[in-house]
Design a protein around this motif. Sequence first.
Motif, PDB file in Angstrom:
ATOM      1  N   ALA A 186      32.839   4.883 -23.312  1.00  0.00           N
ATOM      2  CA  ALA A 186      31.841   5.107 -24.365  1.00  0.00           C
ATOM      3  C   ALA A 186      30.830   6.197 -24.033  1.00  0.00           C
ATOM      4  N   TYR A 187      30.787   6.657 -22.781  1.00  0.00           N
ATOM      5  CA  TYR A 187      29.741   7.594 -22.370  1.00  0.00           C
ATOM      6  C   TYR A 187      30.355   8.816 -21.688  1.00  0.00           C
ATOM      7  N   ASP A 188      29.656   9.934 -21.813  1.00  0.00           N
ATOM      8  CA  ASP A 188      30.159  11.141 -21.156  1.00  0.00           C
ATOM      9  C   ASP A 188      29.386  11.482 -19.885  1.00  0.00           C
ATOM     10  N   ARG A 189      28.295  10.759 -19.630  1.00  0.00           N
ATOM     11  CA  ARG A 189      27.488  11.025 -18.434  1.00  0.00           C
ATOM     12  C   ARG A 189      26.809   9.723 -18.037  1.00  0.00           C
ATOM     13  N   VAL A 190      27.048   9.256 -16.804  1.00  0.00           N
ATOM     14  CA  VAL A 190      26.518   7.972 -16.360  1.00  0.00           C
ATOM     15  C   VAL A 190      25.874   8.134 -14.991  1.00  0.00           C
ATOM     16  N   LEU A 191      24.688   7.557 -14.842  1.00  0.00           N
ATOM     17  CA  LEU A 191      24.023   7.488 -13.545  1.00  0.00           C
ATOM     18  C   LEU A 191      24.065   6.062 -13.031  1.00  0.00           C
ATOM     19  N   VAL A 192      24.525   5.904 -11.786  1.00  0.00           N
ATOM     20  CA  VAL A 192      24.453   4.629 -11.084  1.00  0.00           C
ATOM     21  C   VAL A 192      23.445   4.799  -9.947  1.00  0.00           C
ATOM     22  N   ASP A 193      22.213   4.441 -10.185  1.00  0.00           N
ATOM     23  CA  ASP A 193      21.181   4.454  -9.150  1.00  0.00           C
ATOM     24  C   ASP A 193      21.216   3.060  -8.525  1.00  0.00           C
ATOM     25  N   ALA A 194      22.132   2.882  -7.597  1.00  0.00           N
ATOM     26  CA  ALA A 194      22.527   1.540  -7.170  1.00  0.00           C
ATOM     27  C   ALA A 194      21.452   0.833  -6.351  1.00  0.00           C
ATOM     28  N   PRO A 195      21.326  -0.475  -6.523  1.00  0.00           N
ATOM     29  CA  PRO A 195      20.464  -1.252  -5.621  1.00  0.00           C
ATOM     30  C   PRO A 195      20.926  -1.028  -4.184  1.00  0.00           C
ATOM     31  N   CYS A 196      19.966  -0.801  -3.281  1.00  0.00           N
ATOM     32  CA  CYS A 196      20.330  -0.501  -1.897  1.00  0.00           C
ATOM     33  C   CYS A 196      19.233  -0.995  -0.960  1.00  0.00           C
ATOM     34  N   THR A 197      19.419  -0.745   0.328  1.00  0.00           N
ATOM     35  CA  THR A 197      18.438  -1.203   1.314  1.00  0.00           C
ATOM     36  C   THR A 197      17.153  -0.390   1.276  1.00  0.00           C
ATOM     37  N   GLY A 198      17.179   0.795   0.684  1.00  0.00           N
ATOM     38  CA  GLY A 198      15.987   1.629   0.639  1.00  0.00           C
ATOM     39  C   GLY A 198      15.614   2.234   1.974  1.00  0.00           C
ATOM     40  N   LEU A 199      16.577   2.376   2.877  1.00  0.00           N
ATOM     41  CA  LEU A 199      16.279   2.913   4.208  1.00  0.00           C
ATOM     42  C   LEU A 199      15.880   4.381   4.161  1.00  0.00           C
ATOM     43  N   GLY A 200      16.138   5.048   3.048  1.00  0.00           N
ATOM     44  CA  GLY A 200      15.733   6.431   2.914  1.00  0.00           C
ATOM     45  C   GLY A 200      14.269   6.596   2.537  1.00  0.00           C
ATOM     46  N   ALA A 201      13.581   5.492   2.284  1.00  0.00           N
ATOM     47  CA  ALA A 201      12.179   5.560   1.853  1.00  0.00           C
ATOM     48  C   ALA A 201      11.274   4.767   2.786  1.00  0.00           C
ATOM     49  N   LEU A 202      11.609   4.742   4.072  1.00  0.00           N
ATOM     50  CA  LEU A 202      10.805   3.970   5.025  1.00  0.00           C
ATOM     51  C   LEU A 202       9.390   4.519   5.147  1.00  0.00           C
ATOM     52  N   ARG A 203       9.189   5.809   4.916  1.00  0.00           N
ATOM     53  CA  ARG A 203       7.840   6.366   4.996  1.00  0.00           C
ATOM     54  C   ARG A 203       6.965   5.850   3.859  1.00  0.00           C
ATOM     55  N   ARG A 204       7.593   5.415   2.756  1.00  0.00           N
ATOM     56  CA  ARG A 204       6.846   4.836   1.639  1.00  0.00           C
ATOM     57  C   ARG A 204       6.732   3.317   1.759  1.00  0.00           C
TER      58      ARG A 204
END
Length: 313
Positions: A186-204
């Motif tokens: 049904a879609y031509d463009r989909v974003l999956v901003d998947a739930p994750c551990t967030g280890l890339g944002a430890l400074r925040r």
Amino acid sequence: MGRHRASGRPGRPWAPAEAVDDQLEALLRADNDPPRVALVARPGLTTVDELIAQGGRPGRWAPTAVLLDSGQPGDLPEVRDGRAAVQDEGSQLVALALAAVPSEATGVTAGRWLDLCAGPGGKAGLLAVLASAAGADLVANEVSEHRADLVRATLAPAIAAAVERGSTIEVRTGDGRDYGAEEPGAYDRVLVDAPCTGLGALRRRPEARWRRQPGDLTALGPLQRDLLRSALDATAPGGVVGYATCSPHLAETSFVVRDVVKRRDDVEILDARPFFTQASNGALIDLGNGPFVQLWPHVHGTDGMFFALLRRR
């Protein structure tokens, strides 16, 4: 001399152990540095120049980004009314890059975008105005009703602007794992901003280093794979899917993507790097060997965003 596998990091795919150790030390130091406040100027609602006039300065990579060295973001009228928002440059680049990919989908699906995991609304807020400018409709889905309400509040100015352009932005509450079965192709463009551990944002979120456990990867892995499968099924042939996590851990990034793709014969992995280069007007550097993009706090000054790009054949 020992050699470590360093797939996903800038530079060579194989590197001396000492070089990897130096990179790791630099990353850990960067995770201890408080990040600069980055704002996104949502195109069509406000401009970078308007935010710079409020005391900001241009971002390093994203053309939509403005950095604040002091002051409270909430004091800015553009932020208060939703025309701008606090958003890391890496997160902005994910939305800008996905919007830049040519879609080969045809028919009624052309011009339909989906943010499968939209809460709390940062990437959806930018995707919404980009979709509207492209004459596309956007569905922003979130499984939690509370977080869906946050998405509605974030997207309110974009929804109003879309009406004037003749496009629609719809916020839904639902399980992203169901979209592939309920709305196949049904879609031509989909974003999956998947739930994750967030280890890339430890400074925040420094507290995450004590809260996160190895078992979290085991729990999240099946969900990440299910969401990506659902997104691919919901994408029309010729359409594209962007898979993103705010984590550099291979168990949440390339392992997930390759595990899903190897079980399908209708999906190809695209090189995401040219679209990040395009999204940054050619400024972004050190994107590694591809086809995936991994941003790093110590290299790019952004959160540790991972991005993979797939096309449904």
